[in-house]
Design an enzyme around this catalytic site. Structure first.
Site, short mmCIF file in Angstrom:
data_model
loop_
_atom_site.label_atom_id
_atom_site.label_comp_id
_atom_site.label_asym_id
_atom_site.label_seq_id
_atom_site.Cartn_x
_atom_site.Cartn_y
_atom_site.Cartn_z
N ASP A 123 2.83 -5.02 8.18
CA ASP A 123 1.64 -4.18 8.04
C ASP A 123 0.42 -5.09 8.18
OD1 ASP A 123 -0.57 -2.83 7.12
OD2 ASP A 123 0.37 -2.07 5.29
N GLN B 194 -4.67 -5.42 7.04
CA GLN B 194 -5.67 -6.30 6.42
C GLN B 194 -5.68 -7.70 7.03
OE1 GLN B 194 -7.91 -5.31 4.24
NE2 GLN B 194 -7.09 -3.27 3.89
N CYS C 85 -4.90 2.58 -3.56
CA CYS C 85 -3.63 3.09 -2.99
C CYS C 85 -2.46 2.15 -3.25
CB CYS C 85 -3.76 3.37 -1.49
SG CYS C 85 -4.92 4.66 -1.11
N HIS D 111 0.87 -1.18 0.00
CA HIS D 111 0.00 0.00 0.00
C HIS D 111 0.91 1.23 0.00
CE1 HIS D 111 -2.82 2.91 1.84
NE2 HIS D 111 -3.81 2.07 1.52
N LYS E 218 -10.46 -0.68 10.86
CA LYS E 218 -10.60 -1.87 10.01
C LYS E 218 -10.88 -3.13 10.83
CE LYS E 218 -7.38 -0.33 6.40
NZ LYS E 218 -8.17 0.30 5.35
#
Lengths: 141, 411
Positions: free
Chosen positions: B205, B208, B369, B128, B231
């Protein structure tokens, strides 16, 4: 010749018959397919308006004191809405383009496409149409 | 809560706890398939937000009065809830941030201060923008080199190429756990072993992954793990940076201000201890407390069952979409979950997204993104459906019919 306001009212009338969103969009898609396209050699970077989602090309010229627009976009719905905008603003004087209140967009329920957050290049396109008109006002003055 | 006490996973019951799912959009039942962008909030989180501002609102870590102490207790309790959820060793390792982007920028600045010219940062081609741009800025600031490990056409990291780029100059590997655009699950545990073998640290990261699978930062052996609250069924504006204590101790503060100091004079300031060293100013107190509630909610779920359910749902959607002529799935990694991205020949993703919206279905269209990833696949963008555990097979069926209708209109 219809006035700018009459052209807006005509479009509002055309959209009144649709009570379903999908029918409305079916019509917009048809308009997108019929949009008179900008000449290929005019699809240059200085005529490109980059949206976050889709790109728009716009060419604006003045012939006999009236503004002429041709355009293209990579998304068909965007093209359809461009078709409506051009139908209203084409053959108008720079003064009436600069002053135009395009209220029909809201009345037919497409204002989301002209919101600053939509990022499809349409709002920037309208601004560019008006800016070109203003520049020509100054030139004529 | 131990494994044995977890509630059985029943979608119908879960859905009832998310009021946002019960609404009509353009007169159609909302189908929310934009969970990769943000998730909806369960009633317990909504109630906690209301309760905080109705009753507990006070500044934390400094008040002598009852409400301040109450708010401090709740805020610090949330930190411990999150620590336990991701199996961190200490609550000091849980830094509250504004979100994933903020967490990455914190590491890029503070860990970046420990690096020197010629050092290298290694990322992957599926990151991202928020896991690209902060490293580019750091590389410019400190004269470092950014390396990018390539992916194959299925959207999987090419491990042999990653190995070639990893070397003794590599100081940090920054990699997404799950690709927001492709759904690819990266083998982060394996990458951590490789990074550590050359003396590099690894940042994962988790924007997600945190909402889709059990997370154990100790087992993963990552040095940093970042995610956003919104999220993972919590509020916006709050997120978490997990970092190993020894490493966080070595790093200078990111921002200066209140709360992060121990003693201030005009000549010299000493900094507070972890985690407060990295939490300058009044934090998003309600956000922290309510993120804690979101994790309490998740703690009661059987995340293994959730993971299995979401994977099946995404596979079901992908298999159905795959039958459409001219439709290409973008991202066909062997290990993927929760995301289905696609393009249709001669049709712009924006058009499909607009028509799905008018049928009550929320998806995301565009580059997500991840512009370098779009360049790699040579596409302007995709239509992305991203799922959460409250989505159903019936919703997928309606979605598939709506995609078919949209394609037919746009052909």
């Amino acid at each position: 010749m219809m006035t700018l306001e009459e052209k807006q009212q005509e479009i509002i009338g055309e959209f009144e018959i649709f009570d379903d969103w999908m029918d409305k969009y079916e019509y917009i898609i048809d308009l997108g397919k019929e949009l008179p396209l900008i000449d290929k050699d005019k699809k240059t970077d200085d005529r490109l308006i980059r949206g976050c989602q889709s790109n728009v090309w716009l060419d604006a010229t003045i012939v006999d004191g009236k503004m002429k627009f041709t355009s293209d976009a990579d998304a068909i719905i965007t093209k359809g809405i461009i078709g409506l905008l051009i139908r209203v603003l084409n053959n108008e004087t720079p003064e009436s383009v600069a002053k135009a209140d395009l209220h029909f967009i809201k009345t037919i329920g497409l204002q989301e496409h002209l919101s600053p957050t939509r990022a499809n290049g349409l709002l920037s396109m309208v601004q560019k149409m008006k800016m070109t008109a203003l520049l020509n006002l100054d030139n004529n003055a | 809560m131990t494994e044995g006490t977890k509630k059985p996973f029943i979608v119908r019951e879960i859905r009832q706890q998310f009021p946002a799912l019960r609404q009509l959009i353009y007169n159609k039942n909302l189908i929310y398939f934009d969970n990769g962008a943000t998730s909806q909030k369960p009633q317990v989180v909504l109630d906690a937000i209301n309760m905080y501002y109705s009753k507990d609102n006070a500044n934390i870590h400094r008040g002598v009065h009852f409400m301040s102490q109450q708010a401090t207790t709740e805020y610090e309790k949330a930190r411990v809830t999150i620590q336990n959820y991701i199996h961190a060793k200490k609550s000091e390792e849980i830094i509250f941030t504004k979100g994933t982007t903020d967490g990455i920028n914190l590491v890029a600045f503070s860990f970046g201060e420990l690096l020197s010219a010629g050092d290298e940062i290694l990322i992957t081609a599926m990151e991202h923008h928020s896991n690209i741009v902060p490293w580019q800025m750091l590389c410019q600031r400190k004269n470092l080199t950014l390396r990018v490990a390539p992916i194959n056409k299925k959207g999987e990291l090419i491990i042999e190429e990653f190995d070639k780029l990893l070397n003794s100059k590599t100081k940090l590997v920054a990699v997404t756990h799950i690709s927001n655009t492709l759904g690819t699950i990266n083998p982060v545990k394996e990458l951590a072993v490789k990074a550590h073998a050359v003396g590099a640290k690894i940042l994962v990261d988790g924007a997600q992954s945190i909402q889709h699978m059990p997370i154990d930062v100790v087992d993963m052996d990552c040095d940093f793990f970042v995610f956003s609250g919104h999220k993972v069924f919590g509020p916006t504006g709050i997120g978490v940076l997990y970092g190993k204590e020894a490493l966080l101790d070595k790093m200078p503060p990111y921002q200066g201000g209140g709360d992060m100091i121990s003693r201030v004079t005009f000549e010299h300031t000493t900094y507070n201890e972890l985690p407060f060293k990295f939490e300058a100013g009044t934090p998003h107190i309600a956000g922290g407390i309510c993120l804690g509630k979101a994790f309490e909610f998740l703690s009661e779920l059987d995340m293994d069952a959730v993971q299995k359910y979401e994977k099946e749902l995404a596979e079901y959607a992908q298999d159905m979409l795959d039958t459409f002529e001219g439709l290409d799935i973008i991202g066909e990694a062997k290990k993927k979950t929760s995301v289905v991205s696609f393009v249709v020949e001669n049709i712009h993703p924006f058009d499909i997204g607009t028509l799905l919206d008018k049928q009550g279905i929320a998806v995301r269209t565009g580059h997500h993104c991840t512009q370098p990833l779009m360049d790699f696949f040579q596409i302007p963008g995709t239509v992305r459906a991203s799922f959460a555990f409250y989505n159903t097979r019936e919703e997928v069926d309606i979605f598939i019919a709506a995609v078919e209708k949209s394609i037919n209109m746009l052909k």
